[in-house]
Design a protein around this motif. Sequence first.
Motif, PDB file in Angstrom:
ATOM      1  N   GLY A  79       0.701  -1.310   0.066  1.00 37.24           N
ATOM      2  CA  GLY A  79       0.136   0.122  -0.039  1.00 37.24           C
ATOM      3  C   GLY A  79       0.984   1.343  -0.121  1.00 37.24           C
ATOM      4  O   GLY A  79       0.466   2.417   0.343  1.00 37.24           O
ATOM      5  N   VAL A  80       2.081   1.197  -0.508  1.00 39.61           N
ATOM      6  CA  VAL A  80       2.916   2.701  -0.402  1.00 39.61           C
ATOM      7  C   VAL A  80       2.929   2.820  -2.021  1.00 39.61           C
ATOM      8  O   VAL A  80       2.969   1.817  -2.771  1.00 39.61           O
ATOM      9  N   PRO A  81       3.335   4.129  -2.537  1.00 37.39           N
ATOM     10  CA  PRO A  81       3.212   4.547  -3.695  1.00 37.39           C
ATOM     11  C   PRO A  81       4.824   3.892  -4.250  1.00 37.39           C
ATOM     12  O   PRO A  81       5.630   4.059  -3.556  1.00 37.39           O
ATOM     13  N   VAL A  82       4.745   3.221  -5.479  1.00 39.84           N
ATOM     14  CA  VAL A  82       5.956   2.627  -6.012  1.00 39.84           C
ATOM     15  C   VAL A  82       5.645   2.822  -7.534  1.00 39.84           C
ATOM     16  O   VAL A  82       4.954   2.926  -8.159  1.00 39.84           O
ATOM     17  N   VAL A  83       7.007   3.247  -8.083  1.00 41.82           N
ATOM     18  CA  VAL A  83       7.082   3.417  -9.459  1.00 41.82           C
ATOM     19  C   VAL A  83       8.432   2.630 -10.238  1.00 41.82           C
ATOM     20  O   VAL A  83       9.208   2.371  -9.420  1.00 41.82           O
ATOM     21  N   LEU A  84       8.155   2.150 -11.219  1.00 41.42           N
ATOM     22  CA  LEU A  84       9.203   1.701 -12.004  1.00 41.42           C
ATOM     23  C   LEU A  84      10.206   2.551 -12.675  1.00 41.42           C
ATOM     24  O   LEU A  84       9.633   3.537 -13.289  1.00 41.42           O
ATOM     25  N   ALA A  85      11.534   2.426 -12.386  1.00 41.44           N
ATOM     26  CA  ALA A  85      12.345   3.197 -13.150  1.00 41.44           C
ATOM     27  C   ALA A  85      13.003   2.444 -14.175  1.00 41.44           C
ATOM     28  O   ALA A  85      13.784   1.607 -13.941  1.00 41.44           O
ATOM     29  N   HIS A  86      12.427   2.656 -15.386  1.00 39.87           N
ATOM     30  CA  HIS A  86      12.845   1.689 -16.327  1.00 39.87           C
ATOM     31  C   HIS A  86      14.086   1.645 -16.889  1.00 39.87           C
ATOM     32  O   HIS A  86      14.436   2.960 -17.375  1.00 39.87           O
ATOM     33  N   THR A  87      15.041   0.669 -16.822  1.00 40.58           N
ATOM     34  CA  THR A  87      16.363   0.784 -17.131  1.00 40.58           C
ATOM     35  C   THR A  87      16.645   0.484 -18.625  1.00 40.58           C
ATOM     36  O   THR A  87      17.696   0.530 -19.102  1.00 40.58           O
ATOM     37  N   GLY A  88      15.632  -0.016 -19.326  1.00 39.40           N
ATOM     38  CA  GLY A  88      15.857  -0.511 -20.596  1.00 39.40           C
ATOM     39  C   GLY A  88      16.842  -1.858 -20.626  1.00 39.40           C
ATOM     40  O   GLY A  88      17.692  -1.729 -21.706  1.00 39.40           O
ATOM     41  N   GLY A  89      16.996  -2.356 -19.539  1.00 42.83           N
ATOM     42  CA  GLY A  89      17.941  -3.472 -19.504  1.00 42.83           C
ATOM     43  C   GLY A  89      19.466  -3.312 -19.231  1.00 42.83           C
ATOM     44  O   GLY A  89      20.385  -3.946 -19.169  1.00 42.83           O
ATOM     45  N   SER A  90      19.562  -1.860 -18.866  1.00 44.04           N
ATOM     46  CA  SER A  90      20.923  -1.440 -18.282  1.00 44.04           C
ATOM     47  C   SER A  90      21.341  -1.997 -17.184  1.00 44.04           C
ATOM     48  O   SER A  90      20.311  -2.399 -16.396  1.00 44.04           O
ATOM     49  N   CYS A  91      22.415  -2.103 -16.705  1.00 44.82           N
ATOM     50  CA  CYS A  91      22.858  -2.859 -15.556  1.00 44.82           C
ATOM     51  C   CYS A  91      22.993  -1.823 -14.225  1.00 44.82           C
ATOM     52  O   CYS A  91      23.623  -2.252 -13.234  1.00 44.82           O
ATOM     53  N   HIS A  92      22.458  -0.587 -14.528  1.00 39.92           N
ATOM     54  CA  HIS A  92      22.681   0.298 -13.314  1.00 39.92           C
ATOM     55  C   HIS A  92      21.486   1.451 -13.667  1.00 39.92           C
ATOM     56  O   HIS A  92      20.806   1.503 -14.660  1.00 39.92           O
ATOM     57  N   LEU A  93      21.286   2.093 -12.634  1.00 40.64           N
ATOM     58  CA  LEU A  93      20.185   3.223 -12.767  1.00 40.64           C
ATOM     59  C   LEU A  93      21.145   4.519 -13.111  1.00 40.64           C
ATOM     60  O   LEU A  93      22.107   4.506 -12.473  1.00 40.64           O
ATOM     61  N   ASP A  94      20.420   5.468 -13.799  1.00 41.47           N
ATOM     62  CA  ASP A  94      21.249   6.826 -13.761  1.00 41.47           C
ATOM     63  C   ASP A  94      20.116   7.923 -13.473  1.00 41.47           C
ATOM     64  O   ASP A  94      18.990   7.581 -13.318  1.00 41.47           O
ATOM     65  N   SER A  95      20.613   9.070 -13.404  1.00 44.27           N
ATOM     66  CA  SER A  95      19.876  10.034 -13.200  1.00 44.27           C
ATOM     67  C   SER A  95      18.710  10.631 -14.082  1.00 44.27           C
ATOM     68  O   SER A  95      17.720  10.999 -13.738  1.00 44.27           O
ATOM     69  N   ILE A  96      18.900  10.015 -15.311  1.00 39.86           N
ATOM     70  CA  ILE A  96      17.822  10.338 -16.246  1.00 39.86           C
ATOM     71  C   ILE A  96      16.727   9.182 -15.925  1.00 39.86           C
ATOM     72  O   ILE A  96      15.465   9.833 -15.956  1.00 39.86           O
TER      73      ILE A  96
END
Length: 225
Positions: A79-96
């Motif tokens: 019940g908490v807000p959650v969003v997907l930061a879509h990585t497009g298959g990348s091996c890390h998250l970035d600021s974009i």
Amino acid sequence: MKDFLINQPILDELTKKGIAIRQLFDAHRIFAVNIMASPGAGKTSVILRTIESLKNIYNIAVIEGDVVELDVERVRKLGVPVVLAHTGGSCHLDSIMMEQALNNLDLEHIDIAIVENVGNLICPANFYLGTHKNVVIASVPEGDDKPYKYPSMFKGADIVLLNKCDYLGHEAFHLEYFEKGIHQLQQNIPIMPISAKTGEGFDGWIAWMNDSYRHHMQALGVDSS
Ligand code: MG
Ligand code: ZN
């Protein structure tokens, strides 16, 4: 965060965007943590139990760095807000990717943002996301040599959680060797054995989250009592 910006006199575009995200978090009085680990260390399980412990005190939101909604669904059930930061298959998250994910959250009503990075102990350490603290999770079945193999990840950590500590004593894992590898990189970092399955060690970790939140709000000049 701490070594990262200091070592980079010329800021690239991604880092500049990370700093802008940090300013956005601070403007909204959001304390944000970046959770990093190798695949299977139990990031999502740790996050779920952390939310259970904190959700009556804070408004929590989760940003899931992934390509599929699997872990998003697990968090959403709480019940908490959650969003997907879509990585497009990348091996890390970035600021974009972070910026795009944050566009889908109501920042007015968040106290703590938990970012689940991509399962990888190498490059996520090199991408600043605007978060305030780096949490690195290792786990007992992965072995005790992780700090020696991935020093930059452990060097940038603010706290290390050793998940699946209920396996200590059953696996060839030497806690002293593991801790020594981290303390060679950083003298005073907290290292906490925990189990997302049994809840062992969570008191200390939750206290660290509460303290870090409070200190951060004090630094921003906000009365959070
Ligand atoms: Mg996960
Ligand atoms: Zn990467």
